[in-house]
Motif scaffolding. Structure first.
Motif, mmCIF file in Angstrom:
data_model
loop_
_atom_site.group_PDB
_atom_site.id
_atom_site.type_symbol
_atom_site.label_atom_id
_atom_site.label_comp_id
_atom_site.label_asym_id
_atom_site.label_seq_id
_atom_site.Cartn_x
_atom_site.Cartn_y
_atom_site.Cartn_z
ATOM 1 N N GLY A 309 -63.184 45.090 -111.881
ATOM 2 C CA GLY A 309 -62.395 44.193 -111.055
ATOM 3 C C GLY A 309 -62.671 44.219 -109.576
ATOM 4 N N GLU A 310 -63.540 45.111 -109.083
ATOM 5 C CA GLU A 310 -63.833 45.152 -107.658
ATOM 6 C C GLU A 310 -64.762 43.992 -107.256
ATOM 7 O OE1 GLU A 310 -63.474 49.524 -108.989
ATOM 8 O OE2 GLU A 310 -64.503 47.714 -109.707
ATOM 9 N N VAL A 311 -64.497 43.438 -106.067
ATOM 10 C CA VAL A 311 -65.352 42.414 -105.468
ATOM 11 C C VAL A 311 -65.918 42.988 -104.181
ATOM 12 C CG1 VAL A 311 -65.506 40.079 -104.543
ATOM 13 C CG2 VAL A 311 -63.964 40.564 -106.459
ATOM 14 N N LEU A 312 -67.239 43.038 -104.074
ATOM 15 C CA LEU A 312 -67.912 43.638 -102.921
ATOM 16 C C LEU A 312 -68.649 42.569 -102.125
ATOM 17 C CD1 LEU A 312 -69.490 46.708 -104.751
ATOM 18 C CD2 LEU A 312 -67.326 46.648 -103.496
ATOM 19 N N PRO A 327 -57.155 39.916 -104.001
ATOM 20 C CA PRO A 327 -56.234 40.567 -104.943
ATOM 21 C C PRO A 327 -56.921 40.842 -106.280
ATOM 22 C CG PRO A 327 -55.203 38.652 -103.903
ATOM 23 C CD PRO A 327 -56.651 38.612 -103.547
ATOM 24 N N TYR A 328 -56.486 41.905 -106.926
ATOM 25 C CA TYR A 328 -57.051 42.279 -108.228
ATOM 26 C C TYR A 328 -56.716 41.203 -109.264
ATOM 27 C CZ TYR A 328 -57.761 44.962 -112.539
ATOM 28 O OH TYR A 328 -58.175 45.387 -113.775
ATOM 29 N N LEU A 343 -64.241 31.879 -103.964
ATOM 30 C CA LEU A 343 -65.113 32.393 -105.009
ATOM 31 C C LEU A 343 -64.520 32.044 -106.362
ATOM 32 C CD1 LEU A 343 -65.898 36.015 -103.733
ATOM 33 C CD2 LEU A 343 -67.393 34.009 -103.592
ATOM 34 N N LEU A 344 -65.388 31.927 -107.342
ATOM 35 C CA LEU A 344 -64.972 31.755 -108.732
ATOM 36 C C LEU A 344 -65.232 33.061 -109.456
ATOM 37 C CD1 LEU A 344 -66.523 28.226 -109.412
ATOM 38 C CD2 LEU A 344 -64.148 28.760 -108.819
ATOM 39 N N LEU A 345 -64.179 33.697 -109.949
ATOM 40 C CA LEU A 345 -64.293 34.955 -110.683
ATOM 41 C C LEU A 345 -64.015 34.676 -112.147
ATOM 42 C CD1 LEU A 345 -62.325 37.258 -108.218
ATOM 43 C CD2 LEU A 345 -64.784 36.783 -108.267
ATOM 44 N N ALA A 346 -64.885 35.184 -113.009
ATOM 45 C CA ALA A 346 -64.777 34.889 -114.437
ATOM 46 C C ALA A 346 -64.759 36.163 -115.253
ATOM 47 C CB ALA A 346 -65.939 33.997 -114.883
#
Length: 358
Positions: A309-312, A327-328, A343-346
């Motif tokens: 779940g981390e975004v760097l 946010p997580y 951003l798009l997180l999938a």
């Protein structure tokens, strides 16, 4: 009473036999994806943008497309009902997608409808014929003998090996590669696919996960057990780079705006090279889980995401990373550009569009 019991037993036996027959005929490679209103909230494996259209690929044959940076999505018509892991378009119309079951799909209308070009059954059957012929032509070759054995095993296992990635250099020349070192090449837009495993220095048949383009026109191919290759569509052989910085799997790679190459993977290990993969140095970053996807944004920042779940984010071409103020959202499998500071997180929860501060 005896006649009635006998008739009931016969009906039960008939019903069971029909169920058994149905189970034999059931194959997700032959079943179309089902349209679902929940597709954007179900398991998504990948997010990529080509031109003005963004695509998301997921389980059960889900391919989604968006023309507004991921605000709204439309589900494409797909002829298979299994996981789609990667997608690539050479222009606004022509694209390919790959996934579980050794499937390769093709679209000629911008990803709105798809047709099946190839699958894992053909991989084994055609591969066996191909390498048997090569072995006959070169009976002293241990490599061809080994590949015949591998194809015999592939036939016995059926369509069980996924393609993880697909890349096309033009409308005609492209590659698909994936688990256990499988790789095929086409020179006619996917009408035919030729086995290409004999061109890669991968004797242990490690997985091949991802690729990124290099400034010199070649591309870097990365995989399991620290494998990093230097490849080109003009070469008949893929070179294993000797100075891999890590023995664990590299799940993702991207090219920074200055041409630096970045690879990352198991346990969060991330490395950068300024000389096309000849030498590597470890990126400075906080501890994370395994890094599974990475992209370079139009403004030059590099984004990497971890399965945990981390975004760097990196502002120095991958030399160092910091955690983004996001946010997580749960486990992440892929990241894409969402336009206008997003951003798009999938992942398992579908596609989540998040604000990304400058």
């Amino acid at each position: 009473m005896l006649v009635t019991k006998t008739r009931i037993c016969l009906l039960i036996c008939l019903f069971i036999s029909q169920l058994a027959q149905a189970s034999v005929d059931y194959d997700v490679l032959d079943l179309p994806a089902v349209e679902s209103k929940m597709a954007t909230k179900s398991l998504i494996y990948n997010v990529k943008t080509f031109g003005d259209r963004t695509f998301a690929t997921g389980h059960k044959g889900h391919i989604l497309y968006s023309d507004d940076n991921g605000d709204t999505w439309t589900q494409a018509q797909v002829p298979v009902r299994l996981g789609i892991l990667d997608i690539y378009f050479v222009n606004a119309d022509k694209g390919w997608a790959v996934g579980h079951g050794g499937v390769i799909l093709h679209s000629a209308d911008g990803g709105e409808t798809w047709e099946k070009q190839y699958d894992g059954y053909r991989f084994g059957e055609e591969g066996l014929k191909y390498y048997q012929q090569r072995a006959e032509e070169d009976p002293e070759s241990e490599l061809m003998e080994t590949l015949v054995y591998e194809m015999e095993y592939a036939v016995s296992q059926g369509a069980d090996k996924p393609f993880f990635s697909v890349y096309f250099d033009s409308e005609t020349v492209g590659y698909a590669f994936g688990a256990y070192g499988i790789i095929v090449k086409t020179e006619d837009g996917g009408k035919t696919w030729v086995h290409w495993m004999h061109t890669v220095e991968n004797d242990s048949y490690y997985h091949l996960f991802d690729y990124t383009m290099m400034e010199n026109g070649r591309f870097l191919l990365n995989g399991e057990a620290g494998l990093i290759f230097d490849a080109s569509v003009e070469d008949d052989y893929t070179t294993l780079l000797p100075n891999s910085p890590y023995e664990g799997s590299f799940f993702t790679s991207t090219t920074a705006s200055d041409g630096s190459l970045i690879v990352a993977g198991l346990r969060g290990f991330t490395f950068v090279s300024q000389d096309n993969g000849q030498n590597w140095q470890e990126s400075k970053k906080p501890q994370t889980g395994s890094v599974v996807d990475s992209i370079t944004l139009a403004d030059g920042r590099v984004i990497a995401v971890a399965m945990t779940g981390e975004v760097l984010v990196s502002d120095d071409n991958g030399n160092s990373f910091n955690k983004a103020a996001i946010p997580y959202v749960g486990p992440i499998f892929a990241v894409g550009a969402g336009g206008d500071g997003h951003l798009l997180l999938a992942g398992p929860r579908g596609i989540i569009k998040v604000a990304f501060a400058d």
